[in-house]
Design a protein around this motif. Sequence first.
Motif, short mmCIF file in Angstrom:
data_model
loop_
_atom_site.label_atom_id
_atom_site.label_comp_id
_atom_site.label_asym_id
_atom_site.label_seq_id
_atom_site.Cartn_x
_atom_site.Cartn_y
_atom_site.Cartn_z
N UNK A 263 0.82 -1.22 0.00
CA UNK A 263 0.00 0.00 0.00
C UNK A 263 0.86 1.27 0.00
N UNK A 264 2.09 1.17 0.49
CA UNK A 264 2.98 2.34 0.66
C UNK A 264 2.35 3.34 1.62
N UNK A 265 1.82 2.84 2.72
CA UNK A 265 1.25 3.72 3.73
C UNK A 265 0.06 3.05 4.41
N UNK A 266 -0.58 3.80 5.30
CA UNK A 266 -1.79 3.33 5.96
C UNK A 266 -2.73 4.52 6.04
N UNK A 267 -4.02 4.24 6.06
CA UNK A 267 -5.01 5.32 6.12
C UNK A 267 -4.75 6.20 7.34
N UNK A 268 -4.71 7.48 7.13
CA UNK A 268 -4.51 8.43 8.23
C UNK A 268 -5.05 9.78 7.76
N UNK A 269 -6.39 9.93 7.85
CA UNK A 269 -7.02 11.14 7.28
C UNK A 269 -6.41 12.43 7.80
N UNK A 270 -6.00 12.45 9.07
CA UNK A 270 -5.42 13.68 9.62
C UNK A 270 -4.12 14.06 8.92
N UNK A 271 -3.38 13.06 8.41
CA UNK A 271 -2.15 13.34 7.67
C UNK A 271 -2.40 13.43 6.17
N UNK A 272 -3.67 13.45 5.78
CA UNK A 272 -3.99 13.56 4.36
C UNK A 272 -3.77 12.27 3.59
N UNK B 240 -5.52 9.19 2.41
CA UNK B 240 -6.82 8.57 2.20
C UNK B 240 -6.70 7.36 1.29
N UNK B 241 -7.83 6.82 0.83
CA UNK B 241 -7.83 5.62 -0.03
C UNK B 241 -6.97 5.78 -1.28
N UNK C 14 -5.75 2.29 -3.44
CA UNK C 14 -6.88 1.37 -3.47
C UNK C 14 -7.39 1.19 -4.90
N UNK C 15 -7.25 2.24 -5.69
CA UNK C 15 -7.69 2.18 -7.09
C UNK C 15 -6.87 1.19 -7.91
N UNK C 16 -5.69 0.82 -7.40
CA UNK C 16 -4.89 -0.20 -8.11
C UNK C 16 -5.06 -1.55 -7.44
N UNK C 17 -5.27 -1.55 -6.11
CA UNK C 17 -5.43 -2.82 -5.40
C UNK C 17 -6.69 -3.56 -5.85
N UNK D 107 -9.66 -2.60 7.95
CA UNK D 107 -11.13 -2.57 7.93
C UNK D 107 -11.63 -2.03 6.60
N UNK D 108 -11.08 -0.91 6.18
CA UNK D 108 -11.53 -0.22 4.96
C UNK D 108 -11.27 -1.07 3.72
N UNK D 109 -10.04 -1.57 3.62
CA UNK D 109 -9.66 -2.39 2.47
C UNK D 109 -10.48 -3.68 2.47
N UNK D 110 -10.64 -4.27 3.65
CA UNK D 110 -11.41 -5.51 3.78
C UNK D 110 -12.85 -5.34 3.29
N UNK D 111 -13.47 -4.24 3.71
CA UNK D 111 -14.85 -3.97 3.29
C UNK D 111 -14.95 -3.86 1.77
#
Lengths: 198, 198
Positions: A107-116, A118-119, A124-127, A154-158
């Motif tokens: 993924x080259x990262x993890x979701x962290x909206x506060x750090x900008x 996002x998906x 995610x568009x490539x995964x 959670x997000x990726x799983x959904x």
Amino acid sequence: MKAPSSLDELIAALRCLPGVGPKSAQRMAYHLLQRDPSGAARLAAALTQALTRVRHCESCNNYCEEAVCGLCKSPRRDPSLLCVVEGPGDLLMMEQAQCYQGLYFVLMGALSPLDGIGPREIHLDRLIPRATDGVVREVILATNFTVEGEATAHYVGEALRARGLKVTRIARGLPVGGEIEHVDSGTLAQAVLERREA
Amino acid sequence: MKAPSSLDELIAALRCLPGVGPKSAQRMAYHLLQRDPSGAARLAAALTQALTRVRHCESCNNYCEEAVCGLCKSPRRDPSLLCVVEGPGDLLMMEQAQCYQGLYFVLMGALSPLDGIGPREIHLDRLIPRATDGVVREVILATNFTVEGEATAHYVGEALRARGLKVTRIARGLPVGGEIEHVDSGTLAQAVLERREA
């Protein structure tokens, strides 16, 4: 007395390295100039070369120097398994553990909206097209057990389950050799909650 | 799975920085490639430029980009005082303390025979003609109060005194605001030993 401007600029530039503050940057600059000019020249060349040559594998998104990396091209890997990790270091650890023979997506990262982050930033568009190629039967989520890693799983799983894929998560529990007396209570609570038949 | 070779080389090259081990080097390389490629390009350019431009002042031996640095050329400094420091960082601290109006000589190290740092490496062959130019009346030794710094002060002091110069050493004692209850016993013992008339 002001330091020469090339030295000032080097000190400022060294601060782009993670965990390097003004004092460390100064120490590094003096060290390079005084004790290791050939190391400094090597570093300059390595930075330039890496920036030019290193890109992302079109299949797994890990760093590589070709269109598709050696691991993704290997005929010895099981293409029906896809393991999702946060970074290249996680992939290396998985390979060192020698417990997995499938393919990866980094993924080259993890979701962290506060750090900008996002998906889009975790690709995610490539995964999704990668995981729904018809060959992958199971996606194993091996993100960290941190707040960001859990949110990402959670997000990726959904998103992948919604497309009919089997999605699993690596287990949480006591480490191998772990003693109940010394483990943190959160891990122990999870290990009890996720207990399995013996 | 092997990382691409340019990335391997970058990780190896980052280890020339002091205090950077294999794990930090890996983290730095990933950070630069993923989050800060412009910082990496800036660092490469700054390294190359510093290696080309930065040299030693012919007078004080500090880093500068001309033959003689601005401090040595300043008409507002007292040329009869010469302060000997171990490194450029020490000179900066002296200047920040605004307690000194003379000139400097930067040894670029301290005597440490086990590390191969002898009188030549601390540029004693340049300090002696500098200090015996006929203008300098007093040499102030401001090396660290470490084993190496003390040995350096002793050695340099002997060499200069033998040439008829007045040599002084900065004072050791309790720090400003220091409390006797909390100071280490070595410092306290020295402060008692080096007591002066009140």
